[in-house]
Design an enzyme around this catalytic site. Structure first.
Site, mmCIF file in Angstrom:
data_model
loop_
_atom_site.group_PDB
_atom_site.id
_atom_site.type_symbol
_atom_site.label_atom_id
_atom_site.label_comp_id
_atom_site.label_asym_id
_atom_site.label_seq_id
_atom_site.Cartn_x
_atom_site.Cartn_y
_atom_site.Cartn_z
ATOM 1 N N SER A 109 0.827 -1.203 0.000
ATOM 2 C CA SER A 109 0.000 0.000 0.000
ATOM 3 C C SER A 109 0.869 1.264 0.000
ATOM 4 O O SER A 109 1.621 1.471 -0.947
ATOM 5 C CB SER A 109 -0.967 -0.075 1.200
ATOM 6 N N ASP A 159 -10.268 -3.902 -5.032
ATOM 7 C CA ASP A 159 -9.604 -2.963 -4.109
ATOM 8 C C ASP A 159 -10.323 -1.617 -4.150
ATOM 9 O O ASP A 159 -10.369 -0.965 -5.197
ATOM 10 C CB ASP A 159 -8.135 -2.810 -4.546
ATOM 11 N N HIS A 190 -8.185 -4.729 -0.752
ATOM 12 C CA HIS A 190 -6.910 -4.073 -0.454
ATOM 13 C C HIS A 190 -6.032 -4.942 0.453
ATOM 14 O O HIS A 190 -4.813 -4.815 0.440
ATOM 15 C CB HIS A 190 -7.180 -2.716 0.201
HETATM 16 C C1 MLT Z 1 -1.324 6.053 -0.127
HETATM 17 O O1 MLT Z 1 -1.667 7.038 0.497
HETATM 18 O O2 MLT Z 1 -0.138 5.736 -0.318
HETATM 19 C C2 MLT Z 1 -2.425 5.209 -0.680
HETATM 20 O O3 MLT Z 1 -3.623 5.909 -0.654
HETATM 21 C C3 MLT Z 1 -2.540 3.914 0.035
HETATM 22 C C4 MLT Z 1 -2.782 4.114 1.496
HETATM 23 O O4 MLT Z 1 -1.845 4.206 2.238
HETATM 24 O O5 MLT Z 1 -3.952 4.181 1.903
#
Ligand code: MLT
Length: 207
Positions: A109, A159, A190
Site C-alpha cells: 500500500s 480494491d 486491499h
Molecule cells: C497512499 O496514500 O499511499 C495510498 O492511498 C494507500 C494508502 O496508504 O492508503
C-alpha cells in the site's frame, strides 16, 4: 547534521539473514503500520533473507506513513520526492552499516507506493521490487533506467483504494523504462491473502 545522521534517522529493525545467497528485503509498511508489521511476511516469503524494515516518518493523526498525501490517493508530490530521496539515503547507509547488497523492496500500500517512487526517482537503489496494492506515485514520472529490473505487482480486483487503471498505468510506466514487470490481479480487496503469499514466495525464490 551530517548526511549519515539524517539518513540513519529512521526508526528501523534489521534482522540479519542466514542465507547469504538471498537478496535482502527492504520491508515498507502500509499507512498505520510500523517497522514490525511485515517481518513475519518477510520470513515466510523469503526464508533466510536479511530483513531491513524502516518506519515511515510522516504522521497522519497517529498513523505512520512514508510521505504526505492531500487526500486518499492524492499525493503531495513535493513531499513524496523529498521522502523518496531520504529513504534512498537510508538504504545506502544501511547497506554500508550492515554489509548488504542492494535490496529487493517488498512494499504494501503506502509502502508499495514509495517503493515505486524509489524505482522511478532513484533507480540504482533497489535490485527489484514486489509491490502489493500499489498505484502510480507521480503524475509525471521521471525517466529511469530500470533495464532488466524485476518487478512484481499484485493488485486486488475489488480494491476500493487502488483504481484498476492506476495499477495498470504503473505496470506500463515501469515496463516502459525497461523493468521486467509481472502484474497479477487477484480476486481480492486491499488486504493481503494466501494467494499473495504464494505468488510472492514463488517470485522471490526466482530473484
Ligand atoms: C497512499 O496514500 O499511499 C495510498 O492511498 C494507500 C494508502 O496508504 O492508503
Amino acid at each position: 547534521m551530517t548526511a549519515t545522521t539524517v539518513a540513519a534517522d529512521f526508526i528501523h529493525v534489521f534482522e540479519p539473514g542466514s542465507e547469504p545467497a538471498r537478496r535482502p528485503l527492504l520491508l515498507l509498511h502500509g499507512t498505520g503500520g510500523d517497522e514490525r508489521d511485515l517481518l513475519s511476511l518477510g520470513h515466510t516469503v523469503a526464508p533466510g533473507a536479511s530483513l531491513l524494515s524502516p518506519r515511515g516518518k510522516i504522521l497522519e493523526g497517529s498513523a505512520s506513513r512514508f510521505f504526505r498525501r492531500l487526500a486518499e490517493g492524492v499525493f503531495d508530490e513535493a513531499d513524496l520526492k523529498r521522502r523518496t530521496d531520504e529513504l534512498a539515503e537510508f538504504v545506502l547507509w544501511a547497506q554500508e552499516r550492515y554489509g548488504l547488497p542492494a535490496p529487493i523492496a517488498l512494499g504494501f500500500s503506502n509502502g508499495a507506493n514509495i517503493a515505486a517512487a524509489l524505482l522511478l526517482q532513484r533507480p540504482d537503489i533497489l535490485a527489484g521490487a514486489a509491490l502489493l496494492r500499489a498505484m502510480v506515485p507521480f503524475a509525471e514520472p521521471p525517466r529511469a533506467d530500470l533495464a532488466g529490473k524485476p518487478v512484481l505487482i499484485l493488485s486486488g480486483a475489488f480494491d476500493p483504494i487502488v483504481p484498476k487503471a492506476s495499477a495498470e498505468r504503473l505496470a506500463w510506466q515501469l515496463g516502459e523504462n525497461g523493468a521486467v514487470v509481472e502484474h497479477r490481479v487477484l480476486p481480492a480487496g486491499h488486504g493481503l491473502g494466501q494467494a499473495d503469499i504464494g505468488l510472492l514466495g514463488d517470485w522471490l525464490a526466482r530473484h
